[in-house]
Structure formats: C-alpha cells, structure tokens
Write an enzyme that holds these catalytic residues in place. Structure first.
Site, PDB file in Angstrom:
ATOM      1  N   HIS A 257       0.796  -1.240   0.025  1.00 34.91           N
ATOM      2  CA  HIS A 257      -0.046  -0.008   0.001  1.00 34.91           C
ATOM      3  C   HIS A 257       0.818   1.040  -0.055  1.00 34.91           C
ATOM      4  O   HIS A 257       1.376   1.782   1.084  1.00 34.91           O
ATOM      5  CB  HIS A 257      -0.963   0.044   1.230  1.00 34.91           C
ATOM      6  CG  HIS A 257      -1.737   0.872   1.052  1.00 34.91           C
ATOM      7  ND1 HIS A 257      -3.288   0.655   1.624  1.00 34.91           N
ATOM      8  CD2 HIS A 257      -2.097   2.490   0.760  1.00 34.91           C
ATOM      9  CE1 HIS A 257      -3.980   1.699   1.360  1.00 34.91           C
ATOM     10  NE2 HIS A 257      -3.352   2.740   1.024  1.00 34.91           N
TER      11      HIS A 257
ATOM     12  N   LEU B   4       2.621   6.438  -4.702  1.00 28.75           N
ATOM     13  CA  LEU B   4       3.967   6.978  -5.276  1.00 28.75           C
ATOM     14  C   LEU B   4       3.897   8.267  -6.163  1.00 28.75           C
ATOM     15  O   LEU B   4       5.039   8.869  -6.402  1.00 28.75           O
ATOM     16  CB  LEU B   4       4.340   5.860  -6.527  1.00 28.75           C
ATOM     17  CG  LEU B   4       5.887   6.003  -6.793  1.00 28.75           C
ATOM     18  CD1 LEU B   4       6.726   5.671  -5.616  1.00 28.75           C
ATOM     19  CD2 LEU B   4       5.892   4.618  -7.493  1.00 28.75           C
ATOM     20  N   ARG B   5       2.748   8.460  -6.316  1.00 26.80           N
ATOM     21  CA  ARG B   5       2.317  10.175  -6.835  1.00 26.80           C
ATOM     22  C   ARG B   5       2.747  10.373  -8.161  1.00 26.80           C
ATOM     23  O   ARG B   5       2.285  11.318  -8.755  1.00 26.80           O
ATOM     24  CB  ARG B   5       2.860  10.998  -5.947  1.00 26.80           C
ATOM     25  CG  ARG B   5       2.689  11.162  -4.440  1.00 26.80           C
ATOM     26  CD  ARG B   5       1.234  11.625  -4.232  1.00 26.80           C
ATOM     27  NE  ARG B   5       0.954  11.790  -2.859  1.00 26.80           N
ATOM     28  CZ  ARG B   5      -0.190  11.191  -2.165  1.00 26.80           C
ATOM     29  NH1 ARG B   5      -0.882  10.294  -2.887  1.00 26.80           N
ATOM     30  NH2 ARG B   5      -0.430  11.180  -0.996  1.00 26.80           N
TER      31      ARG B   5
ATOM     32  N   ASP C 296      -8.627   3.169  -3.560  1.00 25.09           N
ATOM     33  CA  ASP C 296      -8.003   3.860  -2.513  1.00 25.09           C
ATOM     34  C   ASP C 296      -7.974   5.527  -2.495  1.00 25.09           C
ATOM     35  O   ASP C 296      -7.565   5.987  -3.408  1.00 25.09           O
ATOM     36  CB  ASP C 296      -6.811   3.396  -2.021  1.00 25.09           C
ATOM     37  CG  ASP C 296      -6.329   3.831  -0.760  1.00 25.09           C
ATOM     38  OD1 ASP C 296      -6.995   3.445   0.324  1.00 25.09           O
ATOM     39  OD2 ASP C 296      -5.423   4.415  -0.628  1.00 25.09           O
TER      40      ASP C 296
ATOM     41  N   HIS D 123     -11.085   1.033   0.951  1.00 25.74           N
ATOM     42  CA  HIS D 123     -10.848   1.801   1.818  1.00 25.74           C
ATOM     43  C   HIS D 123     -12.227   1.889   2.470  1.00 25.74           C
ATOM     44  O   HIS D 123     -13.121   2.821   1.843  1.00 25.74           O
ATOM     45  CB  HIS D 123     -10.352   3.199   1.301  1.00 25.74           C
ATOM     46  CG  HIS D 123     -10.259   4.415   2.099  1.00 25.74           C
ATOM     47  ND1 HIS D 123      -9.233   5.199   2.228  1.00 25.74           N
ATOM     48  CD2 HIS D 123     -11.380   5.070   2.572  1.00 25.74           C
ATOM     49  CE1 HIS D 123      -9.705   6.313   3.013  1.00 25.74           C
ATOM     50  NE2 HIS D 123     -10.888   6.229   3.281  1.00 25.74           N
TER      51      HIS D 123
ATOM     52  N   HIS E 176      -5.589  -0.715   5.373  1.00 28.52           N
ATOM     53  CA  HIS E 176      -5.125   0.049   6.516  1.00 28.52           C
ATOM     54  C   HIS E 176      -6.502  -0.129   7.436  1.00 28.52           C
ATOM     55  O   HIS E 176      -7.217   0.743   8.104  1.00 28.52           O
ATOM     56  CB  HIS E 176      -5.139   1.636   6.332  1.00 28.52           C
ATOM     57  CG  HIS E 176      -5.783   2.345   5.350  1.00 28.52           C
ATOM     58  ND1 HIS E 176      -7.394   2.193   5.396  1.00 28.52           N
ATOM     59  CD2 HIS E 176      -5.832   2.973   4.137  1.00 28.52           C
ATOM     60  CE1 HIS E 176      -8.003   2.957   4.274  1.00 28.52           C
ATOM     61  NE2 HIS E 176      -6.758   3.179   3.513  1.00 28.52           N
TER      62      HIS E 176
ATOM     63  N   ASN F 109      -6.113   9.196   7.353  1.00 29.67           N
ATOM     64  CA  ASN F 109      -7.490   8.587   7.333  1.00 29.67           C
ATOM     65  C   ASN F 109      -7.329   6.805   6.777  1.00 29.67           C
ATOM     66  O   ASN F 109      -6.753   6.800   5.829  1.00 29.67           O
ATOM     67  CB  ASN F 109      -8.199   9.346   5.972  1.00 29.67           C
ATOM     68  CG  ASN F 109      -9.713   8.853   5.871  1.00 29.67           C
ATOM     69  OD1 ASN F 109     -10.048   8.116   6.658  1.00 29.67           O
ATOM     70  ND2 ASN F 109     -10.431   9.206   4.924  1.00 29.67           N
TER      71      ASN F 109
ATOM     72  N   ASP G 238       1.115   2.336   3.784  1.00 23.77           N
ATOM     73  CA  ASP G 238       0.048   3.619   3.492  1.00 23.77           C
ATOM     74  C   ASP G 238       0.941   4.812   3.153  1.00 23.77           C
ATOM     75  O   ASP G 238       0.487   5.950   3.622  1.00 23.77           O
ATOM     76  CB  ASP G 238      -1.293   3.756   4.189  1.00 23.77           C
ATOM     77  CG  ASP G 238      -2.109   4.652   3.801  1.00 23.77           C
ATOM     78  OD1 ASP G 238      -2.062   4.802   2.445  1.00 23.77           O
ATOM     79  OD2 ASP G 238      -3.083   5.040   4.462  1.00 23.77           O
TER      80      ASP G 238
ATOM     81  N   HIS H  69       3.267  14.235   1.220  1.00 25.13           N
ATOM     82  CA  HIS H  69       2.698  15.327   0.884  1.00 25.13           C
ATOM     83  C   HIS H  69       3.608  16.658   0.774  1.00 25.13           C
ATOM     84  O   HIS H  69       4.616  16.530   1.482  1.00 25.13           O
ATOM     85  CB  HIS H  69       1.510  15.747   1.724  1.00 25.13           C
ATOM     86  CG  HIS H  69       0.358  14.871   1.853  1.00 25.13           C
ATOM     87  ND1 HIS H  69      -0.593  14.807   0.578  1.00 25.13           N
ATOM     88  CD2 HIS H  69      -0.196  13.815   2.272  1.00 25.13           C
ATOM     89  CE1 HIS H  69      -1.537  14.259   0.641  1.00 25.13           C
ATOM     90  NE2 HIS H  69      -1.406  13.344   1.619  1.00 25.13           N
TER      91      HIS H  69
END
Lengths: 428, 318
Positions: free
Chosen positions: A60, A63-64, A152, A179, A232, A280, A307, A311
C-alpha cells in the site's frame, strides 16, 4: 553480479526455513540456499549475525506518479522503499490522472522499469476515475500488469458497485481492496471521534464509519464469492468482523499500518495539532491499537502495509482542518515493526517476516516473498540489534510528512537486493 | 488569596484555559479588577502598553470580541492593527503560516487570532516570536470569554468555588463551553451541561461535568445559567428538526428558570438568538448579566494583554 550472502540466519516463512547458512544469487535468481556455499566468483557479503529474508513487499504505497512529482517520483519513492527494506511496492491508483485504464497502467509499468530501483506493481481503479460509478476496464489493466483493484483514497460508497467489482474480478482472481469509510458518518471529520476530539474541538470520524463498510464488504464477499481486502484496517470492531469472516470461510483479508500499531489519537493532543498526526483512517484509541496487536498475534492480520502518503510541506503546514490526510511510511515501517512487535515480544521473527512477505504476496498473487530456488533474487537483510534514530530530514523520500522524527528504534533493514541488484546497502 | 507581588504568568501565549494553572487564572481575574476601575474613569486611558504593537488577526467574522480587544488595546495605549481576512486563507492563495511570517517581519509584540480552525493559534505559536492570544479557534477554546464569564460570576456571587453552573445549548460546536468547563473545574465550581444528544460530543463527562439530557435537570438548583448560541446551520445538518422545537426543548424561559436558585444569574456569550435559545424577556430581565459580561470583557482582555506583555502583580501603572 552474483552474490554470496554468507553466514546469516536465513528465515523464509514460505519454505518454513530458519537456519544459519549461505544464500547464492546468480543471474538475478536465487541459486542455492543453506549450508556452506563456495564463492565461485560471486561477491561475498559477510552477514554473520544478520537475518536474510525474502524481499519485503509493501502492498500500500502512494507513489504520486503521474501527476504529483513534486511529492514523490519513481526515483525517490523506490529509493525510500529500498532503504526501508522493501524490494516490491504495490502502488495505489489515485494519481493524477487515476490509473483507471490500460494506457496509464502501461505508463507506470514502463516508467518503473526505466527509473525505479524496486519492483513496482500497479493497482488499478475499481471504477472509472475512482468516481464510484461504473467499473473501470479491469481486464485491460490486468493484461498490462495490475495486481489488484482499489479506489483507495475514496471508499466504494455504492454497495451495488462493490458487488459488481467483487463478482467481475472473479474472472481474474484478483482482490478488491477497499478503503472502508461510510462518508455520511465521517463527513468533515479530521481525527478519531472520541474524548480527544472533544477536548481539541476537532470534528471526529467515528469508528462506526469504518466498521459499517467492513461489515458490508464481508457480506458482499460472502454473497459473491469474490476476494475482499481491507486496506489500513484501524478499529477493534473491524478486526473482529474480519476474524469472524475468515472463520466463516469468506475470502476476506486485511492489512494494518505501522502508525495504527504504534500511535493513538492522543498523539494529536501531545503534538499540539501537528498535521503529521492526521491521516485517514485516523489514529484510533488505545483499545483499538491493542486489538490490532492481538490481530497481528493471532493471524487475523495478513499484512503490514505503510500507506506511504507523501505530501508537499506547503500543503501539510496548514491548519489541522485543512491539511491533507496521510503520512510517510516506507522508511520507518520495518524498524517500527521490529521494535514494537518483535522486540516487544508480540510476534516471533517468522510471523513478522510473513507479514511483509507471504502475506502480501498471497493477496496480490505475486510469485515473490520467497527464497525458493529460481525465484527472483529479492532479498531483505535485517540487523535486529541495530539502534536507529529516525531523522526525517535524511529521508530519501521527496516529502517530509512523518510524525516519527527523533524516535529511537531497535532493528533495521541494512541491505536490499532486487532481482540480484543491490538497491540499498546500509551496512556500517 | 491575593497572589504575591511580582507573580507573573508562566505562559508566553494564551492558547487556551486548559494549559493554565488555577493561580494564573486568579492572577488574570485579580488584575482585571484593577483595569475595570480604569474603564469607569472619565479619561479611560493608561500608558501601560505604550510603544507595544498588537495585531488583531480575525479570520472569521466577529464584532463583540474584536471590538472588545480593540478597546482594551486603546485603553492601554498600545498601537494596534486590525486585519480581517476571509476564513479560507487558501482561497486567497496565502497560507496562515505565510500570513503569520509576513506579520512577524513587522515585529508585533502580540497577535490576537480568531480563526475557524481548531488549533490555528498553536500553529501560529510555532512559527511566531510574538505572544499569541487565542480569540476563539473553531470548536476548541475561547479563553478570554471564559475569563470574562468567571470574572462576572465572581463579581455577582463573590466566589467561583462551590458554584453550581449550568451550561445549555450546542455543546458540540461550542468553544465557549470547553473553555468554561476547564476554567470552572480548575477553580472548583461544579458544572452541569445540557443540550440535544445530537449536539453533545463524546467523552464530555470525562471532563468531570454532569451531562444531562433534560434541560430541567441541569438547571435544578443552579447558581448560574449560561446559555449557548445555537447556529441555524446546525438545523440543516440534521441535529434538530426546527428552531421552534429547539426552543421548546432547550430554550430558556422564566418558567424553566424557576428550576434554578431564586438568585441565579443568566449569562450568554452573545450574539443571542432571541426566541431560539433564550426568551427575549429572560435576556432583558433583572437576572440577566449579559451586558455586564460585555463590560467586563474589556477589563479582562486588558489584563490578559498586560500580563502577556510581562506585567506582574503590583507593577501596574496607574
């Protein structure tokens, strides 16, 4: 390059191996395991006193890429994974654009091949653009390499769509990862609903928001015979629902994160509204944390997953209400697990390694997480006694949003081989 | 019980009541007594904070609190600057942290912050050198309101300790109730709260207050009845069906007030919704101290600004 990993304790839950011996890596594959092996032109790595395990899998990861390369890239994300002891990562589809079609899947696979230092396995969307309305072209994406589907970041709010997904994915025998969040209950919430949210005056997300969806998913998995995997999982009741579903023969699995095992909602108080305690599902209460630890011990939990959610600091340095959810995890997950689970006496080494190898490999149908002869030489080497102090500023990740700065942990990954290539060498 | 001369606050910021010790709360209340006298003079100004710069950063609409702080600053001779910004700093493209750093570059001594997000003053206190005064942050705290409420109770009842205080209304979204609970418990009052169960946050009873579903049970034998403002948008969110029904169940009328002690006082932090949480005749009645709360607010805020600027007992400039 061929390697001879010499003198370590080799622990391979897949083969039920636990013995001191050598491992020979030849042409990117596991060539021999056990006993004393002559070097025969292989480069010798002296690993006496260390643990050689099958390569760890983090199932999980955000990788953006594509879309938020300011937060993480193939290079930085895979470097963080390798340094964290992971040889494989499964990456969530909530990129920009979402990974909801073959074109994006192929892009991720080809970019990863070119630029990533660990194996990258894409997870495709359940629904087009993750909107929760119509199924994405899952068959196409499977052809191009997705290992599961998930929306997710978003829950699958429509029970009908979840039913369709669980039925449709039976064609491919892949898991549907959910999720779990009932949004009419969690709306506007930024932390766990309880005493601490009351004192801090922050809008709460009740545990029931997660539990209701876990219950629904288990019921639908039973009805359809599909495979549900809960991402998660964070509450006591959700864990109990999975335990009962498994006992009833429902194809349900779950993962938990290191932060839900190591922290509670009290961290939001103690940190003075630090947005690195906002994720979350939110950090829950002590009773939930203890229940997750029990789930780790008794086998209800199938995998530990980070997870990992990078950011941009500009976005995270905000009022708590406005900051995005999520924290980094790749570079701390294994040390937290070794410190808080193994050294705390919660699990033995076998079980701990299984949570990072056979557990996720089984859920994602990966022929990995094993040191079987002929398998890809994905190897994680651990030093159980190494003491580390977490320094967020030194992370290989492109982002810095983690609540662990200054944590003292015992046990760390020290070497990572991916397909016989040295992806990380942290031996000192 | 007067604190010793030279006693100062142990905190640089006033982020809330929760971090304060009871002697610090008493220090603020005692100091406010002296400032109340100044407000009664023909010339209501002292040079105490001459040369100090105070920024009032209000990122949420406020009339009462902002003007109260502003008058307090003028009476102390501080130089003040008022900045009103849209509640969403993001929509304007500048983050709160950037706004704070820009203000910081102008070297203010104190920043008074009103913000819709709980914890915003904490964020500011991490990036600013100035003292931060929380003038209300989301549903978290409104410390100067609780201080002026306590000041008013002490003025009317002669003490805080042992008082039975009933607080009624929207407990979930109220910063006033949280600050009041912390303060009143620290000073030994007993607190009962009441409101629709849809507007009671979980775990409130762990703050050592009695949570009553029926309003009458909360009022019974109370020395102080404090009503909280009910916002109409809460109705939209489904917490209660209509303002009319709310008033029937949780509105303060003279009839209801009979449950309290005969000499009970009625308080409200304002702004009031007459006919929603409080009947107009009760709000204007002889037991109401609502306007005195406003008067006392100025003195309490003068005390807070003075003490955060390093002032101590016995050093007050006349």
């Amino acid at each position: 390059m061929n390697w001879l990993l010499k003198g370590a304790r080799v622990v391979d839950p897949a083969a039920k191996v636990d013995a001191v011996g050598d491992v020979l890596v030849k042409d990117g594959k596991i060539a021999r395991v056990g006993g004393s092996i002559p070097p025969d032109n292989a480069k010798v790595l002296d690993l006496a006193g260390k643990i050689v395990a099958p390569g760890f899998i983090d199932m999980h990861v955000h990788l953006r890429e594509p879309g938020r390369e300011d937060e993480e890239t193939m290079e930085t994300g895979s470097a963080a994974a390798a340094a964290g002891g992971f040889t494989s990562i499964a990456v969530m589809p909530n990129t920009d654009p979402w990974n909801d079609n073959q074109g994006i899947t192929e892009y991720i696979v080809s970019q990863a091949k070119e630029r990533a230092t660990v194996n990258v396995f894409p997870i495709g969307c359940i629904s087009k653009q993750g909107k929760g309305e119509e199924l994405a072209e899952i068959g196409d994406m499977v052809k191009s390499g997705i290992v599961a589907v998930s929306d997710d970041g978003h829950p699958v709010s429509s029970s009908h769509l979840m039913r369709m997904a669980l039925e449709y994915t039976k064609i491919f025998d892949i898991a549907v990862i959910d999720h779990c969040e009932e949004r009419t209950l969690s709306h506007g919430g930024v932390m766990h609903e309880g005493y601490h949210s009351t004192v801090l005056g922050l809008r709460g997300v009740p545990a029931a928001s997660e539990d209701i969806m876990v219950a629904r998913d288990c019921i639908l998995a039973e009805m359809t015979g599909g495979r549900i995997h809960i991402a998660h999982l964070s509450t006591q009741r959700s864990l109990d629902l999975i335990r009962r579903a498994k006992a009833a023969g429902i194809r349900a699995t779950c993962e938990v994160t290191p932060h839900h095992l190591a922290l509670t909602d009290a961290a939001v108080v103690h940190s003075g509204y630090d947005t690195n305690t906002k994720m979350n599902p939110p950090l829950r209460e002590e009773a939930d944390r203890l229940a997750l630890l029990t789930g780790i011990e008794d086998g209800t939990v199938d995998a530990i997953a980070s997870d990992h959610a990078p950011h941009n600091p500009v976005e995270k340095e905000m009022e708590f209400d406005q900051a995005p959810f999520g924290i980094l995890g790749l570079e701390t997950a294994v040390s937290i697990a070794l410190d808080r689970l193994l050294h705390a006496g919660r699990v033995d080494l076998h079980r701990l390694i299984a949570l990072f190898t056979t557990g996720p490999a089984r859920i994602l149908n990966l022929p990995r997480g094993t040191l079987a002869i002929g398998a890809s030489a994905d190897i994680t080497v651990l030093d159980l006694d190494k003491r580390v102090e977490v320094r967020v500023s030194e992370f290989r990740s492109k982002s810095r949003n983690a609540p662990y700065d200054g944590w003292q942990l015992k046990g760390a990954p020290i070497l990572t081989l991916v397909g016989g290539r040295m992806a990380f060498d942290g031996r000192s | 019980m007067t604190p010793e001369a030279g006693f100062r606050l142990r905190h640089k910021h006033l982020l809330g009541i929760e971090p304060l010790e009871s002697d610090e709360i008493r220090l603020i209340l005692d100091t406010a007594e002296s400032f109340l006298e100044i407000s009664k003079r023909p010339i209501k100004k002292v040079p105490t904070l001459r040369g100090r710069t105070i920024v009032n950063l209000f990122m949420e609409p406020s009339t009462r609190t902002r003007s109260s702080f502003e008058i307090a600053q003028k009476r102390l001779s501080a130089d003040s600057l008022n900045l009103a910004a849209s509640s969403s700093s993001v929509s304007k493209g500048e983050s709160l942290v950037d706004t704070a750093r820009n203000l910081e570059a102008m070297a203010p001594d104190v920043i008074v912050l009103r913000h819709p997000a709980a914890g915003a003053p904490h964020l500011l206190s991490k990036v600013c050198r100035a003292s931060i005064v929380n003038a209300g942050d989301g549903a978290h705290e409104h410390p100067t309101q609780a201080l002026l409420d306590a000041f008013t109770m002490r003025q009317k009842k002669g003490r805080i300790e042992g008082l039975e205080v009933a607080i009624v209304g929207d407990l979930l979204h109220s910063r006033v109730v949280r600050s009041n609970i912390f303060l009143l418990r620290k000073l030994g009052a007993k607190v009962r709260v009441s409101g629709p169960p849809t507007l009671v946050p979980p775990g409130l009873e762990k703050l050592d207050v009695a949570v009553e579903t029926q309003m009458d049970a909360a009022l019974e034998g109370a020395d102080v009845v404090m009503m909280l403002r009910v916002q109409k948008e809460r109705m939209v969110h489904g917490a209660f069906p209509s303002l009319r029904e709310y008033f029937h169940l949780y509105g303060l009328t003279f009839e209801r007030l009979r449950q309290a002690k005969p000499d009970a006082i009625v308080m409200h932090p304002g702004p009031m919704n007459r006919g929603v949480e409080i009947a107009a005749d009760v709000a204007d009645g002889s037991t109401s101290v609502i306007l005195e709360q406003v008067t006392n607010g100025v003195a309490v805020r003068m005390a807070v600004l003075y003490l955060l600027s390093g002032g101590a007992v016995g050093e007050l400039a006349a």
